[in-house]
Scaffold this motif. Structure first.
Motif, short mmCIF file in Angstrom:
data_model
loop_
_atom_site.label_atom_id
_atom_site.label_comp_id
_atom_site.label_asym_id
_atom_site.label_seq_id
_atom_site.Cartn_x
_atom_site.Cartn_y
_atom_site.Cartn_z
N SER A 114 0.84 -1.20 0.00
CA SER A 114 0.00 0.00 0.00
C SER A 114 0.87 1.25 0.00
CB SER A 114 -0.92 0.01 1.22
OG SER A 114 -0.16 0.09 2.42
N GLY A 115 0.30 2.34 -0.45
CA GLY A 115 0.98 3.64 -0.46
C GLY A 115 -0.01 4.73 -0.81
N ARG A 116 0.48 5.92 -0.97
CA ARG A 116 -0.37 7.03 -1.35
C ARG A 116 -0.29 7.27 -2.85
NH1 ARG A 116 -4.38 9.16 1.94
NH2 ARG A 116 -3.69 9.12 4.09
N SER A 117 -1.44 7.53 -3.47
CA SER A 117 -1.44 7.92 -4.87
C SER A 117 -1.20 9.43 -4.97
CB SER A 117 -2.77 7.55 -5.53
OG SER A 117 -3.84 8.27 -4.94
N TYR A 118 -1.10 9.94 -6.18
CA TYR A 118 -0.88 11.37 -6.38
C TYR A 118 -1.63 11.81 -7.63
CZ TYR A 118 2.73 10.09 -9.87
OH TYR A 118 3.41 9.58 -10.95
N ILE A 119 -1.64 13.12 -7.89
CA ILE A 119 -2.33 13.69 -9.04
C ILE A 119 -1.32 14.41 -9.92
CG2 ILE A 119 -4.08 15.35 -9.81
CD1 ILE A 119 -5.50 14.92 -7.11
N ILE A 120 -1.40 14.15 -11.22
CA ILE A 120 -0.63 14.93 -12.20
C ILE A 120 -1.60 15.89 -12.87
CG2 ILE A 120 0.79 14.84 -14.26
CD1 ILE A 120 1.58 12.01 -13.55
N TYR A 121 -1.36 17.19 -12.73
CA TYR A 121 -2.30 18.17 -13.29
C TYR A 121 -1.54 19.29 -14.00
CZ TYR A 121 -1.23 21.25 -9.31
OH TYR A 121 -0.60 22.05 -8.40
N ASP A 122 -2.28 20.04 -14.79
CA ASP A 122 -1.73 21.17 -15.55
C ASP A 122 -0.47 20.74 -16.30
OD1 ASP A 122 -3.86 22.61 -14.66
OD2 ASP A 122 -2.74 23.81 -13.21
N ASN A 123 0.59 21.53 -16.18
CA ASN A 123 1.82 21.25 -16.92
C ASN A 123 2.78 20.43 -16.06
OD1 ASN A 123 3.72 21.27 -18.93
ND2 ASN A 123 4.43 23.36 -18.54
N GLU A 124 2.40 19.19 -15.81
CA GLU A 124 3.20 18.22 -15.03
C GLU A 124 3.45 18.71 -13.60
OE1 GLU A 124 4.60 14.28 -15.56
OE2 GLU A 124 3.55 15.65 -16.89
N SER A 125 2.41 19.28 -13.00
CA SER A 125 2.46 19.61 -11.58
C SER A 125 1.90 18.43 -10.79
CB SER A 125 1.64 20.88 -11.29
OG SER A 125 2.19 21.98 -11.96
N TYR A 126 2.30 18.33 -9.51
CA TYR A 126 1.90 17.20 -8.69
C TYR A 126 1.08 17.67 -7.49
CZ TYR A 126 5.63 14.81 -11.29
OH TYR A 126 6.42 14.30 -12.27
N ALA A 127 0.03 16.93 -7.20
CA ALA A 127 -0.76 17.15 -5.98
C ALA A 127 -0.70 15.88 -5.15
CB ALA A 127 -2.20 17.50 -6.32
#
Length: 293
Positions: free
Chosen positions: A235-248
């Protein structure tokens, strides 16, 4: 030689085990621990299709008495339809016979392998497609203090979310409602190893301010242990790739700032990134929809 389709009509209240067994001269008996099938309910359907005289809820043998139909064979569509179909599953029970308030016509699933296909389409299109939706906001609240945040974890089976920071508030029932806003914190569903490609649409609706925060949830992946020679679930945490390769991330969510903003997230199981010595597994890739305002 003509081919026929066989329809089994089963009373689930007499089903007690996992096996299905019947012979020509001796149908299965529920008392022995197998599904009971009445001989009168094992029916042959002509290659021309189901008789049109089998309306919903009738005692005609292609349908159950509760508006359900399950058929697989050469043709399970009515002759009057002018079409041919080799599989047909319907649940039109409008009497809430089981008291569950939810009808399912078909449940499919695939798990356990490195890649899992629940339905593989070799050709043709999908018509009448619909997604499960959820509305967050525009609700009415009666409590002493004005809430400043609302946290919602989106369920895995939801694919379209309409969210607004707006809500109506009053301190007690003798007061009139006032229009307010609050911060909405949306946590994306946890993703299992078999959830690769999961799709979620989010649109921010009308309001008078505040923010919508989108927080990636947990992710689960399969890793091979060379010592035990077995696959293990991590298990781990997922993340978000948004806009111009920014990470959330969980600690730094994606903010949907403007009313009307809309986007689609697709989960990519294979992607991972390390940020400040923390590795995140599984990325929700944002596909942002353009706007004209």
């Amino acid at each position: 030689m003509q081919s026929y389709s066989v329809v089994f009509e089963i009373d689930p209240r007499r089903a007690r085990t996992r096996s299905l067994k019947a012979t020509k001269n001796s149908p299965a008996d529920a008392s022995t621990g197998v599904i009971f099938i009445s001989p009168a309910r094992v029916n042959l359907i002509s290659p021309k299709g189901v008789s049109p005289a089998c309306p919903k809820g009738s005692n005609a043998r292609a349908f159950s008495t509760h508006g359900c139909f399950a058929g697989i064979g050469g043709n399970v569509l009515p002759a009057t339809s002018g079409a041919r179909g080799v599989a047909r599953f319907e649940n039109y029970d409008d009497s809430d016979w089981w008291g569950l308030g939810h009808n399912y016509a078909l449940l499919v699933g695939a798990r356990g392998a490195a890649d899992n296909s629940a339905i593989a389409i070799s050709g043709g299109y999908v018509s009448g497609l619909a997604l499960k939706t959820q509305v967050i906001g525009h609700d009415s609240i009666t409590q002493t203090t004005v809430p400043t945040t609302k946290s919602v974890t989106i369920a895995r089976d939801v694919n379209s979310v309409y969210v607004s920071t707006h809500f109506n508030w009053r301190a007690n029932s003798s007061k009139s409602y006032e229009s307010k806003t609050r911060e909405i914190r949306l946590t994306l569903p946890d993703m299992q190893p078999y959830d690769n490609g999961h799709v979620l649409f989010i649109k921010r609706g009308s309001n008078n301010g505040n923010y919508v925060r989108v927080i990636p949830g947990w992710s689960y992946r399969r890793e091979y242990n060379s010592s035990t020679m077995k696959w293990e679930t991590k298990s781990g945490r997922s993340y978000i790739i948004y806009d111009n390769e920014s990470y959330a991330t969980y600690s730094s969510p994606l903010t949907i700032e403007s009313c009307g903003d809309a986007m689609c997230f697709i989960y990519h199981r294979e992607l991972q990134v390390t940020i400040s010595n923390v590795t995140y597994y599984g990325a929700w890739v944002q596909h942002k929809f353009p706007r004209e305002w």
